[in-house]
Write an enzyme that holds these catalytic residues in place. Structure first.
Site, mmCIF file in Angstrom:
data_model
loop_
_atom_site.group_PDB
_atom_site.id
_atom_site.type_symbol
_atom_site.label_atom_id
_atom_site.label_comp_id
_atom_site.label_asym_id
_atom_site.label_seq_id
_atom_site.Cartn_x
_atom_site.Cartn_y
_atom_site.Cartn_z
ATOM 1 C CB ALA A 32 -0.952 -0.020 1.198
ATOM 2 N N GLY A 36 5.439 8.538 1.482
ATOM 3 C CA GLY A 36 6.193 8.339 2.714
ATOM 4 C C GLY A 36 7.197 7.204 2.561
ATOM 5 C CG HIS A 37 5.952 3.179 1.907
ATOM 6 N ND1 HIS A 37 4.594 3.326 1.731
ATOM 7 C CD2 HIS A 37 6.102 2.374 2.993
ATOM 8 C CE1 HIS A 37 3.954 2.635 2.660
ATOM 9 N NE2 HIS A 37 4.833 2.050 3.439
ATOM 10 C CD GLN A 61 3.895 -6.063 11.476
ATOM 11 O OE1 GLN A 61 4.933 -6.631 11.137
ATOM 12 N NE2 GLN A 61 3.743 -4.755 11.362
ATOM 13 N N GLY A 149 10.584 4.964 8.923
ATOM 14 C CA GLY A 149 10.007 6.285 9.132
ATOM 15 C C GLY A 149 9.776 6.583 10.610
ATOM 16 C CE LYS A 151 2.632 6.475 9.426
ATOM 17 N NZ LYS A 151 1.924 5.514 10.320
ATOM 18 C CD GLN A 155 7.669 -0.587 12.550
ATOM 19 O OE1 GLN A 155 6.683 -1.307 12.549
ATOM 20 N NE2 GLN A 155 8.018 0.136 11.509
ATOM 21 C CB SER A 187 -0.806 6.323 7.439
ATOM 22 O OG SER A 187 -1.270 5.055 7.816
#
Length: 282
Positions: A32, A36-37, A61, A149, A151, A155, A187
């Protein structure tokens, strides 16, 4: 761009590149894809000879099977985005058995308590799933540098801790949050929002900016009250949590110490879509 669809193909590819002395930059994703990626691959391109992506929706997860089922998947679209970006040399698209040869189960990790804060409180086992898939991908891709990232700041902290504890030969690089023009953190989940709700959700970023302006002048409890008041006035939005935490330990603070770094963390559910964001306070 090479599309590597199983572990053996990936390993042959990596072995060839390593024999040529190529430095590999890597950023794993669950697909997706959005800008951002691509910002991760822009950073990777600056510092490496070769940039590798992966696309794998990791079952271990997800605490909620419905979340796993609803997660957006369009592999052909994602491949096209990577090709058109001209930032990525190869994408690894493993099958579940390439990552979990026997059974899709997580290892258990000790992240020095980072896993028990924030997201960990409501999603038990989530970060074990993250650690398991990222460690396995690192062992297969053998990157010199890996990009994540900010964001997902918790993580990022957990992956740094895993690499430190497992003594893995990879440097972890955090990349600043990529935002839409209105400030909303990009996102994959945003794709489930209507355009007008994306616009309304800019209040999340605007609130974080206000928190940054308040944090030297008023107490943490006063800030939390102000944030709650903002979201009490927002139709169709629910403030799941807001907190200010020490950047190193991720533990919530109720007082600011001058020698510590702090970050504000927020989770807002908009029309059933869970949006997370954060901001360094300076």
């Amino acid at each position: 761009m090479e599309v590597l669809k199983n572990k053996k193909t990936l390993q042959d590819f990596v072995e060839r590149q390593k024999e040529m002395g190529k430095k590999i930059g890597f950023a794993p994703t669950m697909g997706a894809l959005h800008n951002g990626h691509l910002s991760l691959y822009e950073e990777a391109r600056k510092e490496n000879d070769l940039v590798v992506s992966s696309i794998f929706v990791n079952p271990t997860q997800f605490n909620n099977p419905e979340d796993l089922e609803k997660y957006p998947r369009d592999i052909n679209r994602d491949i096209l985005i990577l090709q058109n970006s001209e930032l990525v040399d190869a994408v690894y698209i493993p099958e579940v058995t390439d990552i979990y040869p026997e059974k899709a189960e997580s290892q258990h990790y000790d992240f020095d308590g980072l896993e028990n804060e924030m997201e960990g409180k409501s999603r038990p086992g989530h970060f074990d799933g993250v650690g398991t898939v990222v460690e396995e991908l690192f062992r297969q891709v053998k990157p010199d540098n890996a990009y994540f990232g900010e964001k997902d700041f918790q993580q990022l902290a957990i992956i740094k801790k895993m690499v430190e504890k497992k003594n893995l030969p990879v440097k972890i690089k955090g990349v600043p949050i990529y935002r839409a023009e209105n400030g909303l953190a990009l996102s994959s989940r945003n794709q489930r929002l209507h355009e007008d709700r994306k616009e309304a959700s800019k209040v999340i970023y605007e609130t974080l900016k206000k928190v940054n302006s308040w944090f030297k002048d008023i107490t943490v409890s006063e800030i939390k009250e102000k944030v709650q008041d903002i979201f009490d006035d927002q139709k169709g939005m629910h403030l799941e949590y807001f907190m200010i935490a020490n950047e190193e330990t991720l533990k919530e603070t109720d007082f600011f110490y001058k020698d510590k770094n702090y970050r504000a963390f927020i989770v807002v559910v908009v029309d059933g879509v869970r949006l997370i964001d954060n901001m360094h306070l300076a």
